[in-house]
Design an enzyme around this catalytic site. Structure first.
Site, PDB file in Angstrom:
ATOM      1  N   THR A   1      19.058 -21.645  -5.826  1.00  0.00           N
ATOM      2  CA  THR A   1      19.412 -22.302  -4.574  1.00  0.00           C
ATOM      3  C   THR A   1      18.456 -23.468  -4.347  1.00  0.00           C
ATOM      4  OG1 THR A   1      19.717 -21.994  -2.186  1.00  0.00           O
ATOM      5  CG2 THR A   1      17.979 -20.698  -3.228  1.00  0.00           C
TER       6      THR A   1
ATOM      7  N   HIS B   1      11.171  -5.820  -6.348  1.00  0.00           N
ATOM      8  CA  HIS B   1       9.980  -5.216  -6.945  1.00  0.00           C
ATOM      9  C   HIS B   1      10.270  -3.839  -7.546  1.00  0.00           C
ATOM     10  CE1 HIS B   1       5.918  -5.192  -7.980  1.00  0.00           C
ATOM     11  NE2 HIS B   1       5.333  -5.290  -6.809  1.00  0.00           N
TER      12      HIS B   1
END
Length: 402
Positions: A317, A373
Protein backbone atom coordinates in the site's frame (compact mmCIF):
# COMPACT_ATOMS: atom_id res chain seq x y z
CA UNK A 1 -43.71 -14.02 -22.11
CA UNK A 2 -41.73 -12.04 -19.55
CA UNK A 3 -38.06 -12.84 -18.88
CA UNK A 4 -37.04 -12.74 -15.24
CA UNK A 5 -34.16 -10.62 -13.96
CA UNK A 6 -32.47 -12.39 -11.06
CA UNK A 7 -29.46 -11.81 -8.83
CA UNK A 8 -26.53 -13.78 -10.33
CA UNK A 9 -23.96 -15.79 -8.41
CA UNK A 10 -21.91 -13.17 -6.58
CA UNK A 11 -18.69 -15.07 -5.96
CA UNK A 12 -17.11 -17.20 -3.28
CA UNK A 13 -18.54 -16.61 0.23
CA UNK A 14 -20.80 -13.77 -0.97
CA UNK A 15 -24.50 -14.53 -0.52
CA UNK A 16 -26.26 -11.18 -0.71
CA UNK A 17 -26.02 -7.74 -2.25
CA UNK A 18 -27.63 -4.32 -2.07
CA UNK A 19 -29.49 -2.84 -5.03
CA UNK A 20 -27.39 0.27 -5.55
CA UNK A 21 -28.98 1.82 -8.64
CA UNK A 22 -31.48 0.95 -11.35
CA UNK A 23 -30.05 2.08 -14.69
CA UNK A 24 -33.40 1.65 -16.46
CA UNK A 25 -36.97 2.40 -15.44
CA UNK A 26 -40.15 0.52 -16.33
CA UNK A 27 -41.09 1.14 -19.91
CA UNK A 28 -37.52 1.73 -21.13
CA UNK A 29 -36.35 -0.31 -24.11
CA UNK A 30 -33.37 -2.55 -23.39
CA UNK A 31 -30.87 -4.31 -25.63
CA UNK A 32 -29.21 -7.68 -25.14
CA UNK A 33 -26.33 -7.39 -22.62
CA UNK A 34 -27.31 -3.83 -21.71
CA UNK A 35 -26.79 -3.01 -18.03
CA UNK A 36 -30.07 -2.84 -16.08
CA UNK A 37 -29.13 -2.52 -12.42
CA UNK A 38 -26.05 -2.12 -10.25
CA UNK A 39 -25.59 -4.42 -7.24
CA UNK A 40 -23.17 -3.66 -4.45
CA UNK A 41 -21.62 -6.51 -2.49
CA UNK A 42 -19.15 -6.33 0.35
CA UNK A 43 -16.34 -6.69 -2.17
CA UNK A 44 -17.33 -5.28 -5.57
CA UNK A 45 -20.00 -3.41 -7.47
CA UNK A 46 -21.37 -5.38 -10.40
CA UNK A 47 -23.96 -4.88 -13.11
CA UNK A 48 -26.81 -7.21 -14.04
CA UNK A 49 -27.29 -7.18 -17.80
CA UNK A 50 -30.32 -7.97 -19.93
CA UNK A 51 -30.36 -11.52 -21.28
CA UNK A 52 -32.87 -10.58 -23.99
CA UNK A 53 -33.95 -7.48 -25.85
CA UNK A 54 -37.31 -5.92 -25.02
CA UNK A 55 -38.81 -3.52 -22.53
CA UNK A 56 -38.22 -3.33 -18.79
CA UNK A 57 -41.64 -4.46 -17.60
CA UNK A 58 -41.34 -4.14 -13.83
CA UNK A 59 -38.96 -3.40 -10.98
CA UNK A 60 -39.66 -5.51 -7.88
CA UNK A 61 -36.81 -4.41 -5.58
CA UNK A 62 -36.15 -0.81 -4.71
CA UNK A 63 -32.74 0.83 -4.48
CA UNK A 64 -31.14 0.32 -1.07
CA UNK A 65 -32.80 -3.04 -0.40
CA UNK A 66 -30.83 -6.21 0.28
CA UNK A 67 -31.29 -9.27 -1.92
CA UNK A 68 -29.93 -12.81 -1.91
CA UNK A 69 -28.42 -14.83 -4.73
CA UNK A 70 -31.20 -15.85 -7.12
CA UNK A 71 -33.66 -13.23 -5.88
CA UNK A 72 -36.10 -11.85 -8.45
CA UNK A 73 -35.31 -8.22 -9.27
CA UNK A 74 -37.78 -7.56 -12.08
CA UNK A 75 -38.71 -8.70 -15.56
CA UNK A 76 -38.29 -7.85 -19.24
CA UNK A 77 -41.30 -7.88 -21.53
CA UNK A 78 -41.56 -8.14 -25.30
CA UNK A 79 -39.95 -5.33 -27.26
CA UNK A 80 -42.14 -2.30 -27.79
CA UNK A 81 -44.78 -3.52 -25.35
CA UNK A 82 -46.53 -0.71 -23.57
CA UNK A 83 -46.17 -0.66 -19.82
CA UNK A 84 -49.14 0.71 -17.93
CA UNK A 85 -48.11 2.98 -15.12
CA UNK A 86 -49.81 2.07 -11.84
CA UNK A 87 -52.11 4.63 -10.27
CA UNK A 88 -50.01 4.63 -7.14
CA UNK A 89 -46.57 3.22 -6.47
CA UNK A 90 -46.92 -0.39 -5.46
CA UNK A 91 -44.83 -1.59 -2.55
CA UNK A 92 -41.73 -3.42 -3.66
CA UNK A 93 -41.85 -7.15 -3.29
CA UNK A 94 -39.86 -8.51 -0.39
CA UNK A 95 -36.48 -9.77 -1.55
CA UNK A 96 -36.25 -13.49 -1.88
CA UNK A 97 -34.48 -15.03 1.11
CA UNK A 98 -31.05 -16.39 0.54
CA UNK A 99 -31.45 -20.14 0.18
CA UNK A 100 -29.85 -21.95 3.12
CA UNK A 101 -27.49 -24.76 2.22
CA UNK A 102 -28.90 -28.24 2.54
CA UNK A 103 -27.75 -30.08 5.68
CA UNK A 104 -25.85 -32.65 3.62
CA UNK A 105 -24.07 -29.94 1.64
CA UNK A 106 -23.17 -28.01 4.79
CA UNK A 107 -21.80 -31.15 6.45
CA UNK A 108 -19.76 -32.03 3.39
CA UNK A 109 -18.01 -28.67 3.58
CA UNK A 110 -16.67 -29.50 7.05
CA UNK A 111 -13.43 -31.34 7.76
CA UNK A 112 -13.88 -34.98 8.92
CA UNK A 113 -12.41 -34.12 12.33
CA UNK A 114 -14.96 -31.32 12.75
CA UNK A 115 -17.86 -33.58 11.81
CA UNK A 116 -16.62 -36.22 14.27
CA UNK A 117 -16.37 -33.72 17.13
CA UNK A 118 -19.82 -32.35 16.28
CA UNK A 119 -21.21 -35.88 16.59
CA UNK A 120 -19.35 -36.57 19.85
CA UNK A 121 -20.05 -33.30 21.63
CA UNK A 122 -23.42 -32.34 20.17
CA UNK A 123 -22.03 -28.89 19.32
CA UNK A 124 -23.42 -27.44 16.08
CA UNK A 125 -20.48 -26.12 13.97
CA UNK A 126 -22.80 -23.47 12.56
CA UNK A 127 -22.71 -21.76 15.97
CA UNK A 128 -18.91 -21.83 16.26
CA UNK A 129 -16.77 -18.90 15.07
CA UNK A 130 -14.33 -20.27 12.52
CA UNK A 131 -10.67 -19.19 12.49
CA UNK A 132 -9.67 -21.18 9.42
CA UNK A 133 -9.36 -19.96 5.85
CA UNK A 134 -12.47 -18.09 4.65
CA UNK A 135 -13.92 -18.45 8.17
CA UNK A 136 -14.04 -22.24 8.13
CA UNK A 137 -14.49 -24.05 11.42
CA UNK A 138 -11.39 -26.04 12.40
CA UNK A 139 -10.82 -28.90 14.82
CA UNK A 140 -9.22 -26.41 17.22
CA UNK A 141 -12.33 -24.21 17.09
CA UNK A 142 -14.54 -27.18 18.02
CA UNK A 143 -12.25 -28.22 20.88
CA UNK A 144 -12.24 -24.66 22.23
CA UNK A 145 -16.03 -24.52 22.01
CA UNK A 146 -16.32 -27.83 23.86
CA UNK A 147 -13.96 -26.66 26.64
CA UNK A 148 -15.60 -23.27 27.08
CA UNK A 149 -17.90 -22.94 30.11
CA UNK A 150 -21.54 -22.33 29.44
CA UNK A 151 -22.16 -18.58 29.37
CA UNK A 152 -24.15 -17.09 32.20
CA UNK A 153 -27.53 -15.69 31.20
CA UNK A 154 -26.96 -12.17 30.01
CA UNK A 155 -28.80 -9.36 31.69
CA UNK A 156 -31.33 -7.69 29.42
CA UNK A 157 -29.54 -5.03 27.48
CA UNK A 158 -30.77 -1.54 27.95
CA UNK A 159 -31.80 0.15 24.77
CA UNK A 160 -29.32 2.85 23.86
CA UNK A 161 -30.77 6.31 23.95
CA UNK A 162 -31.22 7.66 20.45
CA UNK A 163 -28.52 10.07 19.42
CA UNK A 164 -29.73 13.62 19.31
CA UNK A 165 -30.01 14.98 15.80
CA UNK A 166 -28.19 18.16 14.88
CA UNK A 167 -29.40 20.19 11.88
CA UNK A 168 -25.77 20.78 10.88
CA UNK A 169 -25.17 17.05 10.45
CA UNK A 170 -25.95 14.69 7.59
CA UNK A 171 -26.69 11.01 8.25
CA UNK A 172 -25.79 8.59 5.45
CA UNK A 173 -26.13 4.81 5.64
CA UNK A 174 -22.80 2.97 5.28
CA UNK A 175 -22.40 1.15 2.00
CA UNK A 176 -21.99 -2.60 2.07
CA UNK A 177 -18.38 -2.19 0.89
CA UNK A 178 -17.58 0.30 3.65
CA UNK A 179 -19.12 -1.99 6.30
CA UNK A 180 -17.12 -4.91 4.97
CA UNK A 181 -13.90 -2.87 5.07
CA UNK A 182 -14.63 -1.93 8.69
CA UNK A 183 -15.33 -5.56 9.62
CA UNK A 184 -12.16 -6.87 7.98
CA UNK A 185 -9.92 -4.24 9.56
CA UNK A 186 -11.38 -4.86 13.01
CA UNK A 187 -11.09 -8.61 12.49
CA UNK A 188 -7.40 -8.19 11.60
CA UNK A 189 -6.78 -6.22 14.80
CA UNK A 190 -8.69 -8.70 16.95
CA UNK A 191 -7.15 -11.93 15.63
CA UNK A 192 -3.57 -11.20 14.56
CA UNK A 193 -0.66 -10.40 16.89
CA UNK A 194 0.08 -7.38 14.72
CA UNK A 195 3.31 -5.40 14.97
CA UNK A 196 4.96 -2.88 12.66
CA UNK A 197 8.66 -2.38 11.99
CA UNK A 198 10.17 0.55 10.09
CA UNK A 199 13.16 1.42 7.97
CA UNK A 200 14.09 4.20 5.57
CA UNK A 201 15.17 3.95 1.96
CA UNK A 202 17.42 6.27 -0.01
CA UNK A 203 15.48 6.66 -3.26
CA UNK A 204 18.38 8.29 -5.18
CA UNK A 205 19.31 5.22 -7.25
CA UNK A 206 15.71 4.28 -8.08
CA UNK A 207 14.90 7.86 -9.09
CA UNK A 208 18.04 8.07 -11.22
CA UNK A 209 17.15 4.77 -12.90
CA UNK A 210 13.65 5.93 -13.68
CA UNK A 211 14.88 9.29 -14.95
CA UNK A 212 17.43 7.62 -17.23
CA UNK A 213 15.17 4.98 -18.77
CA UNK A 214 11.59 6.23 -18.40
CA UNK A 215 11.32 7.79 -21.88
CA UNK A 216 12.75 4.71 -23.62
CA UNK A 217 10.70 2.41 -21.40
CA UNK A 218 7.47 4.23 -22.23
CA UNK A 219 8.17 4.26 -25.97
CA UNK A 220 8.80 0.52 -26.02
CA UNK A 221 6.13 -0.69 -23.60
CA UNK A 222 3.48 2.04 -23.76
CA UNK A 223 3.51 2.57 -20.00
CA UNK A 224 5.60 4.67 -17.63
CA UNK A 225 8.21 3.13 -15.36
CA UNK A 226 6.90 3.69 -11.85
CA UNK A 227 8.16 2.88 -8.38
CA UNK A 228 5.43 0.30 -7.78
CA UNK A 229 6.97 -2.24 -10.16
CA UNK A 230 10.39 -1.75 -8.55
CA UNK A 231 8.95 -2.20 -5.05
CA UNK A 232 6.92 -5.21 -6.19
CA UNK A 233 10.06 -6.90 -7.53
CA UNK A 234 11.98 -5.98 -4.37
CA UNK A 235 9.24 -7.48 -2.16
CA UNK A 236 9.13 -10.69 -4.18
CA UNK A 237 12.89 -11.13 -3.81
CA UNK A 238 12.54 -10.63 -0.04
CA UNK A 239 9.54 -12.99 0.16
CA UNK A 240 11.54 -15.75 -1.53
CA UNK A 241 14.24 -15.41 1.11
CA UNK A 242 11.75 -15.13 3.99
CA UNK A 243 8.79 -17.40 3.11
CA UNK A 244 7.01 -16.85 6.44
CA UNK A 245 6.09 -13.34 5.30
CA UNK A 246 4.29 -14.91 2.32
CA UNK A 247 2.49 -17.51 4.45
CA UNK A 248 -0.76 -17.64 6.42
CA UNK A 249 -2.23 -19.42 9.43
CA UNK A 250 -5.04 -21.89 8.76
CA UNK A 251 -6.32 -23.28 12.04
CA UNK A 252 -3.39 -25.15 13.59
CA UNK A 253 -1.41 -25.18 10.33
CA UNK A 254 1.04 -22.80 8.70
CA UNK A 255 0.49 -22.59 4.94
CA UNK A 256 3.63 -21.61 3.01
CA UNK A 257 2.84 -20.37 -0.49
CA UNK A 258 5.31 -21.02 -3.27
CA UNK A 259 3.69 -18.43 -5.51
CA UNK A 260 3.52 -14.66 -5.34
CA UNK A 261 0.12 -13.04 -5.89
CA UNK A 262 0.73 -9.46 -4.83
CA UNK A 263 -2.16 -7.23 -3.75
CA UNK A 264 -1.91 -3.54 -4.58
CA UNK A 265 -4.13 -1.31 -2.42
CA UNK A 266 -6.16 1.19 -4.45
CA UNK A 267 -8.19 4.03 -2.96
CA UNK A 268 -11.54 4.70 -4.62
CA UNK A 269 -14.53 6.91 -3.86
CA UNK A 270 -16.31 3.82 -2.52
CA UNK A 271 -13.43 2.75 -0.27
CA UNK A 272 -10.14 0.87 -0.28
CA UNK A 273 -9.90 -2.23 -2.48
CA UNK A 274 -6.95 -4.54 -3.05
CA UNK A 275 -6.80 -6.07 -6.55
CA UNK A 276 -4.26 -8.85 -7.00
CA UNK A 277 -1.41 -9.24 -9.51
CA UNK A 278 -1.28 -12.99 -10.19
CA UNK A 279 2.13 -14.72 -10.38
CA UNK A 280 3.87 -11.36 -10.15
CA UNK A 281 7.26 -13.09 -9.91
CA UNK A 282 6.85 -14.26 -13.52
CA UNK A 283 6.06 -10.79 -14.87
CA UNK A 284 8.46 -8.19 -16.24
CA UNK A 285 8.59 -4.63 -14.94
CA UNK A 286 6.46 -3.48 -17.87
CA UNK A 287 3.91 -6.26 -17.33
CA UNK A 288 3.57 -5.27 -13.67
CA UNK A 289 3.11 -1.59 -14.54
CA UNK A 290 0.47 -2.46 -17.17
CA UNK A 291 -1.38 -4.75 -14.78
CA UNK A 292 -1.35 -2.17 -11.99
CA UNK A 293 -2.67 0.48 -14.38
CA UNK A 294 -5.46 -1.76 -15.69
CA UNK A 295 -6.52 -2.94 -12.22
CA UNK A 296 -6.42 0.61 -10.86
CA UNK A 297 -8.73 1.85 -13.61
CA UNK A 298 -11.16 -1.02 -13.06
CA UNK A 299 -11.12 -0.31 -9.33
CA UNK A 300 -11.99 3.36 -9.80
CA UNK A 301 -14.73 2.43 -12.29
CA UNK A 302 -16.13 -0.23 -9.95
CA UNK A 303 -15.51 -2.96 -12.55
CA UNK A 304 -13.26 -5.34 -10.62
CA UNK A 305 -14.32 -8.97 -10.64
CA UNK A 306 -14.38 -11.17 -7.55
CA UNK A 307 -11.43 -13.17 -8.86
CA UNK A 308 -9.35 -10.00 -9.15
CA UNK A 309 -9.93 -9.22 -5.46
CA UNK A 310 -9.24 -12.58 -3.82
CA UNK A 311 -6.31 -14.88 -3.15
CA UNK A 312 -3.43 -12.45 -2.61
CA UNK A 313 -0.42 -13.64 -0.62
CA UNK A 314 1.12 -10.25 0.31
CA UNK A 315 -0.01 -6.62 -0.04
CA UNK A 316 1.67 -3.31 -0.85
CA UNK A 317 0.00 0.00 0.00
CA UNK A 318 1.31 3.45 -0.91
CA UNK A 319 0.11 6.18 1.42
CA UNK A 320 2.74 8.46 -0.05
CA UNK A 321 0.48 9.37 -2.96
CA UNK A 322 -1.71 11.18 -0.40
CA UNK A 323 1.25 12.80 1.35
CA UNK A 324 1.64 10.36 4.25
CA UNK A 325 5.13 10.49 5.76
CA UNK A 326 4.71 7.46 8.03
CA UNK A 327 1.93 5.03 8.96
CA UNK A 328 1.25 1.56 10.35
CA UNK A 329 -0.72 -0.33 7.68
CA UNK A 330 -3.27 -2.93 8.84
CA UNK A 331 -3.00 -6.52 7.66
CA UNK A 332 -5.20 -7.79 4.84
CA UNK A 333 -6.45 -11.14 6.27
CA UNK A 334 -5.55 -13.94 5.95
CA UNK A 335 -2.20 -12.54 4.78
CA UNK A 336 0.58 -12.20 7.34
CA UNK A 337 2.40 -9.15 5.97
CA UNK A 338 1.78 -5.79 4.31
CA UNK A 339 4.35 -3.23 3.14
CA UNK A 340 3.58 0.46 3.50
CA UNK A 341 5.28 2.95 1.17
CA UNK A 342 5.28 6.64 2.00
CA UNK A 343 6.07 10.10 0.70
CA UNK A 344 9.54 10.77 -0.72
CA UNK A 345 11.03 13.68 1.21
CA UNK A 346 14.45 15.28 0.98
CA UNK A 347 16.34 15.04 4.26
CA UNK A 348 19.94 15.58 5.44
CA UNK A 349 21.65 12.18 5.63
CA UNK A 350 25.09 11.23 6.89
CA UNK A 351 26.98 9.49 4.06
CA UNK A 352 30.16 7.56 4.88
CA UNK A 353 32.77 6.91 2.19
CA UNK A 354 36.32 5.71 2.81
CA UNK A 355 35.91 6.24 6.53
CA UNK A 356 34.88 9.87 6.06
CA UNK A 357 31.43 11.22 7.03
CA UNK A 358 29.64 14.00 5.22
CA UNK A 359 26.10 15.32 5.19
CA UNK A 360 24.12 15.24 1.96
CA UNK A 361 20.54 16.01 1.02
CA UNK A 362 18.94 12.78 -0.22
CA UNK A 363 15.38 11.81 -1.27
CA UNK A 364 14.29 9.47 1.52
CA UNK A 365 11.22 7.28 2.06
CA UNK A 366 10.07 5.60 5.25
CA UNK A 367 8.85 2.05 4.68
CA UNK A 368 6.82 0.00 7.13
CA UNK A 369 6.10 -3.70 7.42
CA UNK A 370 3.09 -4.68 9.50
CA UNK A 371 3.19 -8.39 10.25
CA UNK A 372 1.50 -11.15 12.23
CA UNK A 373 3.87 -12.02 15.07
CA UNK A 374 2.19 -15.43 15.44
CA UNK A 375 3.98 -16.59 12.29
CA UNK A 376 6.69 -13.99 11.61
CA UNK A 377 9.47 -13.35 14.11
CA UNK A 378 11.05 -9.95 14.60
CA UNK A 379 14.28 -11.12 12.97
CA UNK A 380 12.40 -12.11 9.82
CA UNK A 381 10.41 -8.87 9.72
CA UNK A 382 13.47 -6.66 10.12
CA UNK A 383 15.46 -8.72 7.60
CA UNK A 384 12.60 -8.46 5.10
CA UNK A 385 12.67 -4.65 5.24
CA UNK A 386 16.46 -4.61 5.02
CA UNK A 387 16.30 -6.72 1.83
CA UNK A 388 13.71 -4.38 0.34
CA UNK A 389 15.88 -1.40 1.26
CA UNK A 390 18.97 -2.99 -0.32
CA UNK A 391 17.13 -3.75 -3.56
CA UNK A 392 15.68 -0.24 -3.91
CA UNK A 393 18.98 1.46 -3.11
CA UNK A 394 20.82 -0.80 -5.58
CA UNK A 395 18.31 -1.84 -8.28
CA UNK A 396 20.98 -3.88 -10.08
CA UNK A 397 20.33 -6.53 -7.41
CA UNK A 398 16.91 -7.12 -8.94
CA UNK A 399 18.33 -7.51 -12.45
CA UNK A 400 20.96 -10.01 -11.34
CA UNK A 401 18.80 -11.73 -8.68
CA UNK A 402 21.23 -11.11 -5.81
Amino acid sequence: MATEIRVPTLGESVTEATVAKWLKKPGDAVKVDEALVELETDKVTLEVNASVAGTLAEVLVKEGETVGVGALLGSIGAGGAAVAAPAAPAPAAAPAPTPAPAPAAAAAALAPSVRRLASETGIDPAGVAGTGKDGRVTKGDMLAAAAAPAPAPAAPAKAAAPRAEDPREERVRMTRLRKRIAERLKHAQNTAAMLTTFNEVDMSAAMALRSQYNETFEKKHGVKLGFMSIFTKACIAALKELPAVNAEIDGDDLVYKNYYDIGIAVGTEQGLVVPVIRDADKLSFSDIEKTIGALGKKARDGKLSMDELTGGTFTITNGGIYGSLMSTPILNPPQSGILGMHKIQKRPIVVTEKGQDRIEIRPMMYVALSYDHRIIDGREAVTFLVRVKEAIEDPARLLFDI
